[in-house]
Scaffold this motif. Structure first.
Motif, PDB file in Angstrom:
ATOM      1  N   GLU A  84       0.816  -1.270   0.087  1.00  0.00           N
ATOM      2  CA  GLU A  84      -0.169   0.064  -0.008  1.00  0.00           C
ATOM      3  C   GLU A  84       0.795   1.274  -0.154  1.00  0.00           C
ATOM      4  O   GLU A  84       0.699   2.067  -0.803  1.00  0.00           O
ATOM      5  CB  GLU A  84      -1.072  -0.028   1.122  1.00  0.00           C
ATOM      6  CG  GLU A  84      -1.564   1.210   1.502  1.00  0.00           C
ATOM      7  CD  GLU A  84      -2.565   1.180   2.609  1.00  0.00           C
ATOM      8  OE1 GLU A  84      -3.440   2.111   2.676  1.00  0.00           O
ATOM      9  OE2 GLU A  84      -2.621   0.132   3.389  1.00  0.00           O
ATOM     10  N   SER A  85       1.844   1.158   0.788  1.00  0.00           N
ATOM     11  CA  SER A  85       2.814   2.437   0.784  1.00  0.00           C
ATOM     12  C   SER A  85       3.522   2.535  -0.324  1.00  0.00           C
ATOM     13  O   SER A  85       4.012   3.682  -0.497  1.00  0.00           O
ATOM     14  CB  SER A  85       3.839   2.229   2.228  1.00  0.00           C
ATOM     15  OG  SER A  85       4.499   1.263   1.784  1.00  0.00           O
ATOM     16  N   GLU A  86       3.802   1.580  -1.024  1.00  0.00           N
ATOM     17  CA  GLU A  86       4.688   1.702  -2.447  1.00  0.00           C
ATOM     18  C   GLU A  86       4.015   2.212  -3.721  1.00  0.00           C
ATOM     19  O   GLU A  86       4.407   2.341  -4.562  1.00  0.00           O
ATOM     20  CB  GLU A  86       5.360   0.394  -2.537  1.00  0.00           C
ATOM     21  CG  GLU A  86       6.039   0.029  -1.648  1.00  0.00           C
ATOM     22  CD  GLU A  86       6.825  -1.296  -1.652  1.00  0.00           C
ATOM     23  OE1 GLU A  86       6.310  -2.165  -2.431  1.00  0.00           O
ATOM     24  OE2 GLU A  86       7.911  -1.720  -0.932  1.00  0.00           O
ATOM     25  N   GLN A  87       2.557   2.430  -3.385  1.00  0.00           N
ATOM     26  CA  GLN A  87       1.625   2.670  -4.626  1.00  0.00           C
ATOM     27  C   GLN A  87       2.019   3.963  -4.970  1.00  0.00           C
ATOM     28  O   GLN A  87       2.409   5.055  -4.234  1.00  0.00           O
ATOM     29  CB  GLN A  87       0.163   2.524  -4.318  1.00  0.00           C
ATOM     30  CG  GLN A  87      -0.043   1.058  -4.059  1.00  0.00           C
ATOM     31  CD  GLN A  87       0.271  -0.041  -5.261  1.00  0.00           C
ATOM     32  OE1 GLN A  87       0.152   0.158  -6.203  1.00  0.00           O
ATOM     33  NE2 GLN A  87       1.538  -0.825  -4.709  1.00  0.00           N
ATOM     34  N   THR A  88       1.660   4.552  -6.170  1.00  0.00           N
ATOM     35  CA  THR A  88       1.903   5.771  -6.695  1.00  0.00           C
ATOM     36  C   THR A  88       1.179   6.926  -6.158  1.00  0.00           C
ATOM     37  O   THR A  88       1.267   8.001  -6.135  1.00  0.00           O
ATOM     38  CB  THR A  88       1.904   5.888  -8.082  1.00  0.00           C
ATOM     39  OG1 THR A  88       0.748   5.712  -8.743  1.00  0.00           O
ATOM     40  CG2 THR A  88       2.923   5.170  -8.870  1.00  0.00           C
ATOM     41  N   GLN A  89      -0.262   6.453  -5.642  1.00  0.00           N
ATOM     42  CA  GLN A  89      -1.015   7.573  -4.965  1.00  0.00           C
ATOM     43  C   GLN A  89      -1.757   6.617  -3.739  1.00  0.00           C
ATOM     44  O   GLN A  89      -1.592   5.514  -3.344  1.00  0.00           O
ATOM     45  CB  GLN A  89      -2.093   7.936  -6.053  1.00  0.00           C
ATOM     46  CG  GLN A  89      -2.934   6.488  -6.520  1.00  0.00           C
ATOM     47  CD  GLN A  89      -3.816   7.051  -7.684  1.00  0.00           C
ATOM     48  OE1 GLN A  89      -3.703   7.965  -8.121  1.00  0.00           O
ATOM     49  NE2 GLN A  89      -4.675   6.233  -7.974  1.00  0.00           N
TER      50      GLN A  89
END
Length: 189
Positions: A84-89
Motif C-alpha cells: 500500500e505504501s509503495e503505490q503511486t497514490q
C-alpha cells in the motif's frame, strides 16, 4: 483447533508511529476470535498508508515501514506489507483489502487438473478469511458523511467480516461500538 476457519487480520493506517496499542489490538482480536470457537488466526498484516494520504506530519512511508518492521521483530505471526505504501497514490481501504485477499488466495496450494496441469482452483482445504482489523477511531469514521463510500462500507462489512458489536481497545480507550443488525453477520472484527 481443528475445524476452525483460518483467518488473517489486516490493519491499515498511518502507523505514524506504530504503538504498543496497535500491536495489542492484534492480540485482543486474535484472542476474541479464538474464544468464539469458530476461528483460528493464522497471521496478521500491517499495511502502512501511502505518503499521499495527506495526513499532517506524516513521516515518509519508508520510515514508517521500517518502524513497523522493528516493532514486529519478536512477532511470529504479524508482518508488515509495504504494498500500500509503495503505490503511486493513496489507495482506498477496500482496494487494499481486495489486493490482500487476492494475494491470500494466490498463496493457497493448487490442485492438479485431469490433464496434470495446475488448476486455478484452490485445493479443497479451508480457505482463509481476511478480516479488517481496526480500532474504535476508524469505526467511528464510518458514520462521517462523505468520508467513506456506502458501497465500500458494505463490501468491507459483508466480504471481510468487520464486526461492530465487540469491545475494542485502542490507544488506551475501551468501549463498545453501537451495532447495526445488517452489519452483524460474523462474531469477529
Amino acid at each position: 483447533m481443528r475445524g476452525r476457519i483460518p483467518v488473517v487480520l489486516l490493519a491499515c493506517g498511518s502507523f505514524n508511529p506504530i504503538t504498543n496499542m496497535h500491536l495489542r489490538l492484534f492480540e485482543v482480536a486474535r484472542d476474541h476470535l479464538h474464544q468464539t470457537g469458530l476461528y483460528q488466526v493464522i497471521g496478521g498484516i500491517i499495511s502502512p498508508v501511502n505518503d499521499n494520504y495527506r495526513k499532517k506530519d506524516l513521516v515518509a512511508a519508508q520510515h514508517r515501514v521500517s518502524m513497523v518492521r522493528l516493532a514486529l521483530q519478536t512477532s511470529n505471526w504479524i508482518r508488515v506489507d509495504p504494498w500500500e505504501s509503495e503505490q503511486t497514490q493513496w489507495i482506498e481501504t477496500v482496494k487494499v483489502l481486495r489486493h490482500h485477499h487476492s494475494e491470500l488466495l494466490r498463496s493457497l496450494p493448487q490442485t492438479e487438473g485431469p490433464d496434470r496441469s495446475r488448476s486455478m482452483a484452490p485445493a479443497p482445504a479451508a480457505v482463509p478469511e481476511l478480516k479488517l482489523l481496526c480500532g474504535a477511531d476508524v469505526l467511528k469514521t464510518f458514520q462521517t458523511p462523505n468520508l467513506w463510500k456506502d458501497e465500500h462500507i458494505q463490501e468491507i462489512v459483508e466480504k471481510f467480516g468487520l464486526e461492530f458489536g465487540i469491545s475494542i481497545v485502542m490507544a488506551g480507550q475501551a468501549g463498545r461500538v453501537p451495532t447495526s443488525p445488517t452489519h452483524n453477520k460474523n462474531p469477529g472484527f
